[in-house]
Write an enzyme that holds these catalytic residues in place. Structure first.
Site, PDB file in Angstrom:
ATOM      1  N   LYS A  16     -44.154  45.592  75.762  1.00 23.01           N
ATOM      2  CA  LYS A  16     -44.974  45.713  74.549  1.00 23.01           C
ATOM      3  C   LYS A  16     -45.708  44.382  74.367  1.00 23.01           C
ATOM      4  O   LYS A  16     -45.110  43.381  73.978  1.00 23.01           O
ATOM      5  CB  LYS A  16     -44.118  45.997  73.309  1.00 23.01           C
ATOM      6  CG  LYS A  16     -43.236  47.258  73.419  1.00 23.01           C
ATOM      7  CD  LYS A  16     -41.823  46.874  73.666  1.00 23.01           C
ATOM      8  CE  LYS A  16     -40.800  47.958  73.452  1.00 23.01           C
ATOM      9  NZ  LYS A  16     -41.106  49.309  73.724  1.00 23.01           N
ATOM     10  N   HIS A  43     -35.460  47.897  65.252  1.00 22.24           N
ATOM     11  CA  HIS A  43     -35.893  47.855  66.651  1.00 22.24           C
ATOM     12  C   HIS A  43     -36.024  46.420  67.162  1.00 22.24           C
ATOM     13  O   HIS A  43     -36.463  46.192  68.290  1.00 22.24           O
ATOM     14  CB  HIS A  43     -37.238  48.603  66.769  1.00 22.24           C
ATOM     15  CG  HIS A  43     -37.590  49.052  68.136  1.00 22.24           C
ATOM     16  ND1 HIS A  43     -38.793  48.738  68.751  1.00 22.24           N
ATOM     17  CD2 HIS A  43     -36.909  49.789  69.041  1.00 22.24           C
ATOM     18  CE1 HIS A  43     -38.839  49.275  69.943  1.00 22.24           C
ATOM     19  NE2 HIS A  43     -37.713  49.910  70.155  1.00 22.24           N
TER      20      HIS A  43
END
Length: 533
Positions: A430, A188
């Site tokens: 994030k 990721h």
């Protein structure tokens, strides 16, 4: 007699139906076996390669050298990329001016307008003699094999895929069934590094929605441009993933084109056609204007700060990670534990589980003021994730933790150049803030998948200036672009929002959702899949 005949016929139909069901059940392990038989050759020969060190005399090398004069050796320069237009413009600008190397690492690169334009710039760089290394996860590459093979065939370009699916006769789906424990773990990470002098890291993948260029849905996201010693750290991380046994070159599992020259001609034509399609749009003009404004040899707007690059060992992709320094969670928990006054968490996919609820509640009981910003159900593009998050809301609120959920009509900076009226917005940033002194920006979601399955990365920046900017952004997000959750007198969750005239509106159900959306989330929540979210 007629009734007996009907009963016999019914029994026959039932036997046939059961037989078919049994046959399907018996075939499942056969499919799994066949999928497993077409295995990936992880011993396929490949050459190790590493980031280039002799890039001081490049355009970016000289630009960065002047900016680093008289700077402390433990500091790097950071510039947050809030607008999708800025984020895309800088990537295109870096690629267009690269002279020695480009290293690209992403979970997702789409075959859409922005993705193709970036590929065009990468191919142009390779034509100039720049070494281009592209490392991409395999989960969203279905249908891209031919294009990947053509790009890999360029003498200055190499593409490697992490944890690839089998491409056998049974296809990707049955490959996943036969290798689920491996396929379930994905890379990721997100980084874009040029000439080992400048890098971009953060939450964005490469696709239209990450850059405010979709007509129907766009993501509110955050990256950071960085120069200084952090670039070498990012390059070391990239090399560790690039040279890992799970990163395979394209020929290891994809057949080369029959006619490489013809295939490359076709690809170049597609890239040129995409350029002609977008070049006269308002969005393209905004990107061009942003590029013109960026570099005149001036990097004075960078925030200089101490930092810590944090990332998972690539062994996490095969479940062989070791506890401690090899996992990003160790560093993140250490920083969260250091909070004395405030903690502000921004996570699009927030699934704390019972252990996370208990951990955050303990921090709150210690006197830390905690705020969570995540997606509302109407804004969330992952219903399954929302089903894992929803049960945590009441216990968090009961322990004095504030929760805000982003509206589906929130503002995404720069998206007005492209988005149609009624386009939805999904939070994808994030990040977190500790005590107005330290900011995390990266790829890590506060969910089990990021913690236990996927590999992740990010940077902890010790900067009051960036912390203040973070607070400025999130205050606007809370006041105008989100619902505030609270418990009413009956201890039931309610959502507080405001209309365009600043009039308060209280919702007793998930705002702007249908009964079917709420039913779907409730249904998914019945399955024990929380640790896969």
């Amino acid at each position: 007699m007629s009734n007996i005949s009907q009963q016999v016929s019914a029994q026959v139909r039932l036997v046939k139906k059961n037989r078919q069901s049994v046959q399907l059940v018996l075939l499942v392990p056969v499919f799994i076996f066949l999928g497993a038989c077409t295995s990936i050759d992880f011993d396929y020969p490949r050459e190790e390669s590493y980031a280039l060190d002799d890039t001081d005399d490049t355009f970016f090398g000289e630009l960065v050298a002047s900016a680093l004069e008289n700077r402390p050796a433990n500091q790097s320069g950071f510039y947050p990329l809030i607008s999708g237009i800025n984020a895309l413009s800088l990537r295109l600008l870096l690629a267009a001016n690269a002279q020695e190397s480009i290293d690209v690492q992403y979970y997702l690169i789409k075959n859409d307008a922005t993705g193709l334009e970036l590929v065009r710039e990468l191919l142009n760089a390779a034509d100039r003699g720049v070494r281009v290394r592209v490392l991409v996860d395999d989960v969203f590459t279905s249908g891209y094999d031919a294009g990947l093979s053509v790009l890999h065939d360029h003498p200055n370009t190499e593409i490697r895929i992490t944890n690839p699916f089998n491409r056998g006769r049974m296809g990707r789906t049955f490959s996943a069934l036969g290798n689920f424990s491996r396929i379930n773990r994905r890379m990721h990470n997100k980084s874009f590094t040029v000439d080992n002098k400048m890098t971009i890291i953060g939450g964005r993948n490469i696709a239209d929605e990450y850059f405010g260029a979709r007509l129907d849905n766009n993501f509110a996201d955050l990256d950071v441009l960085a120069i200084g010693p952090i670039v070498s750290d990012v390059s070391q991380m990239f090399d560790a993933y690039w040279n890992h046994p799970q990163a395979l070159p394209i020929p290891a599992f994809i057949s080369p084109p029959v006619d490489s020259e013809a295939a490359m001609t076709t690809l170049r034509a597609q890239l040129q056609s995409n350029l002609e399609f977008i070049r006269h749009t308002k969005y393209a003009q905004a990107v061009a204007n942003t590029i013109n404004d960026y570099f005149g040899g001036d990097l004075s707007n960078l925030e200089w700060a101490e930092y810590q690059l944090v990332y998972d060992t690539p062994d996490k992709m095969i479940g062989r990670e070791e506890a401690g320094d090899g996992l990003i969670t160790s560093s993140l928990i250490e920083q969260l534990n250091s909070a004395e006054e405030r903690l502000f968490i921004v996570s699009p996919y927030f699934v704390p589980l019972d252990s996370g609820v208990e951990y955050l509640s303990e921090l709150r009981n210690r006197g830390v003021d905690i705020t969570i910003l995540t997606n509302s159900l109407a804004a969330n593009n992952q219903f399954s994730v929302h089903s894992g998050y929803a049960p945590s809301r009441k216990p968090l609120l009961e322990n004095g933790i504030r929760i805000y959920e982003v509206k589906p009509n929130a503002t995404v900076e720069g998206a007005d150049f492209f988005a149609a009226s009624g386009a939805t917005v999904t939070l994808h940033t994030k990040s977190f803030l500790v005590d107005s002194r330290e900011v995390f920006i990266g790829s890590f979601n506060f969910d089990p998948r990021s913690a236990y399955l996927n590999s992740e990365m990010g940077v902890l920046i010790r900067s009051e200036g960036l912390a203040a900017l973070f607070e400025e952004i999130t205050v606007e997000a809370r006041l105008r672009n989100s619902y505030e959750l609270f418990l009413n007198e009956s201890n039931e969750i309610r959502w507080r929002g405001y209309d365009e005239n600043d009039r308060e509106i209280i919702y007793d159900k998930e705002p702007e959702t249908s009964w079917f959306q709420r039913f779907s989330v409730g249904l998914i929540g019945l399955f024990p899949i929380d640790r896969q979210l």
